[in-house]
Design an enzyme around this catalytic site. Structure first.
Site, PDB file in Angstrom:
ATOM      1  N   ARG A 170       0.921  -1.170  -0.149  1.00 15.11           N
ATOM      2  CA  ARG A 170      -0.080   0.027  -0.083  1.00 15.11           C
ATOM      3  C   ARG A 170       0.939   1.292  -0.010  1.00 15.11           C
ATOM      4  O   ARG A 170       0.734   2.301   0.693  1.00 15.11           O
ATOM      5  CB  ARG A 170      -0.622   0.077   1.270  1.00 15.11           C
ATOM      6  CG  ARG A 170      -1.848  -0.847   1.397  1.00 15.11           C
ATOM      7  CD  ARG A 170      -2.954  -1.008   0.162  1.00 15.11           C
ATOM      8  NE  ARG A 170      -4.078  -1.744   0.282  1.00 15.11           N
ATOM      9  CZ  ARG A 170      -4.029  -2.897  -0.068  1.00 15.11           C
ATOM     10  NH1 ARG A 170      -3.160  -3.507  -0.406  1.00 15.11           N
ATOM     11  NH2 ARG A 170      -5.455  -3.695   0.314  1.00 15.11           N
ATOM     12  N   SER A 243     -10.397  -0.088   3.881  1.00 15.38           N
ATOM     13  CA  SER A 243      -9.484  -0.525   5.161  1.00 15.38           C
ATOM     14  C   SER A 243      -8.964   0.816   5.420  1.00 15.38           C
ATOM     15  O   SER A 243      -8.484   1.594   4.765  1.00 15.38           O
ATOM     16  CB  SER A 243      -8.445  -1.471   4.703  1.00 15.38           C
ATOM     17  OG  SER A 243      -8.767  -2.462   4.225  1.00 15.38           O
ATOM     18  N   GLU A 339      -4.428   3.736   6.096  1.00 11.82           N
ATOM     19  CA  GLU A 339      -4.052   3.333   4.740  1.00 11.82           C
ATOM     20  C   GLU A 339      -4.552   4.551   4.008  1.00 11.82           C
ATOM     21  O   GLU A 339      -3.670   5.029   2.969  1.00 11.82           O
ATOM     22  CB  GLU A 339      -4.909   2.254   4.668  1.00 11.82           C
ATOM     23  CG  GLU A 339      -4.509   1.503   3.209  1.00 11.82           C
ATOM     24  CD  GLU A 339      -5.454   0.965   2.328  1.00 11.82           C
ATOM     25  OE1 GLU A 339      -5.853   2.011   1.765  1.00 11.82           O
ATOM     26  OE2 GLU A 339      -5.743   0.094   2.448  1.00 11.82           O
TER      27      GLU A 339
END
Ligand code: EPU
Length: 343
Positions: A170, A243, A339
């Protein structure tokens, strides 16, 4: 507001319909650009020239905690084209403003394999390299051949090959320079045949439940679609950005130390000698799944997803996220990292 064929520019533009959390926020200036060639011209306008610029994609990976000073630029360019067909793979050029899920479906219909595990991820193609989107054991970086971007510092169009993107979990070079690069297009190297990735928890079971014995890429896409719809709240129904926390990546030694304190903690191998702890499990274990603070909440379907039950402000959502981080840190000694981009 000024409108030209290829862009529109609005003062105090509302970002509320442009973020999937649906929080109220405004950009000092909001530009929507439909042709990547217009980017330097918009940035060079006298009223915008000296302002910080933040590039917004599908708005599905950002939390606006307050109004955004400077310029928010939204690329809405379109286009998917096979630029090189090589038998086993093809090079496909996609405009940053294309919708990711529509591109995945296009690739499957065009007979390519590989993107099936990445179906139904919200957001734009231009956002895919920024956080190296991933799901069900596959990451976008496996297919990205190059990224084209406008470099606001060098005032030039630049091209990054896969290595130069510095992809991580990520993560990429673009995520660290949100005010420098505006991704305008992405090149994908797509295989005609690729071994299916079925090892991620739930995929095989889902295929079995579908009665599929010898799955194709399209079957895997259907299975992942069903899994995602069941597990993740739909941003069209309840504001969220997928998320909200990354899974902490730890070394073997760190994992062993955690397991000593907490033997049942799940972990998955990641990138050779590292392991991902499950952030959802950590949050769940703190009893925070389904928690609420006014209209801000933690989804009762998936502990990683921060949700807006309706009317929550960015500040309220961020306050709840902070409480989650502090609670997990106190109990397990791990500080979870958000995130999405938090502004
Ligand atoms: N779990 C819980 N409670 C929950 C949910 C999950 O304890 O409420 C535990 C379970 O042990 C479960 C494990 O967490 O087995 C893993 O859950 P899941 O398979 O849902 O994966 P994840 O690690 O929580 C990641 C991605 C998702 C992606 C899924 C599937 C991150 C930050 N998230 O979640 O990506 O869809 O894997 O591949 O890496 C996103 O990035 O927005 C996103 C949704």
């Amino acid at each position: 507001m000024s409108v030209a064929d290829d862009f529109s520019l609005t003062r105090a533009g509302s970002l509320t319909p442009l973020n999937t959390f649906r929080v109220a926020a405004r950009a000092e200036w909001l530009a929507e650009v439909r042709d990547a060639a217009e980017v330097p011209r918009v940035l060079g306008r006298p009223e915008l020239r000296d302002l910080p610029c933040f590039a917004l994609g599908g708005g599905s990976n950002v939390l606006f905690v307050h109004d955004v000073p400077g310029l928010v630029l939204r690329l809405a360019n379109r286009g998917v084209a096979i630029v090189e067909e090589g038998g086993e793979t093809a090079l496909v050029r996609v405009a940053a403003g294309e919708n990711w899920d529509r591109f995945v479906r296009w690739s499957l219909e065009a007979g390519f394999e590989g993107l099936e595990n990445l179906i139904l991820i919200p957001g734009s193609v231009g956002a895919a390299p920024i956080q190296n989107i991933g799901a069900y054991g596959v990451e976008a970086r496996e297919f990205i051949a190059g990224v084209e971007a406008w470099d606001g510092e060098a005032q030039a169009s630049v091209r990054f090959d896969n290595v130069a993107c510095e992809f991580g979990y990520r993560d990429s070079i673009f995520k660290h320079r949100p005010n420098r690069y505006i991704v305008t297009g992405v090149d994908f190297r797509l295989p005609r045949r690729r071994p299916l990735r079925l090892d991620y928890a739930g995929v095989l079971q889902e295929l079995k439940a579908m009665g599929v014995r010898q799955p194709t890429a399209v079957d895997v896409a259907r299975a992942v679609e069903t899994l995602r719809r069941r597990k993740l709240p739909d941003p069209a129904q309840i504001g969220n950005a997928g998320s909200f926390f990354k899974n902490p990546v730890v070394s073997q030694t760190e994992l062993a130390a955690f397991r000593e304190r907490c033997p049942e903690m799940p972990a998955h191998a990641y990138g050779g000698d590292h392991f991902k702890l499950s952030a959802a499990w950590l949050i769940d274990a703190c009893g925070l799944k389904g928690a609420r603070a006014g209209a801000a909440g933690i989804s009762d379907r998936h502990a990683l997803v921060l949700v807006n039950h309706g009317g929550a402000t960015g500040e309220e959502l961020w306050a709840l996220a902070t409480r989650v981080r502090e609670t997990v840190a106190e109990r397990f000694g791990v500080m979870l990292e958000p995130e999405p981009v938090v502004i």
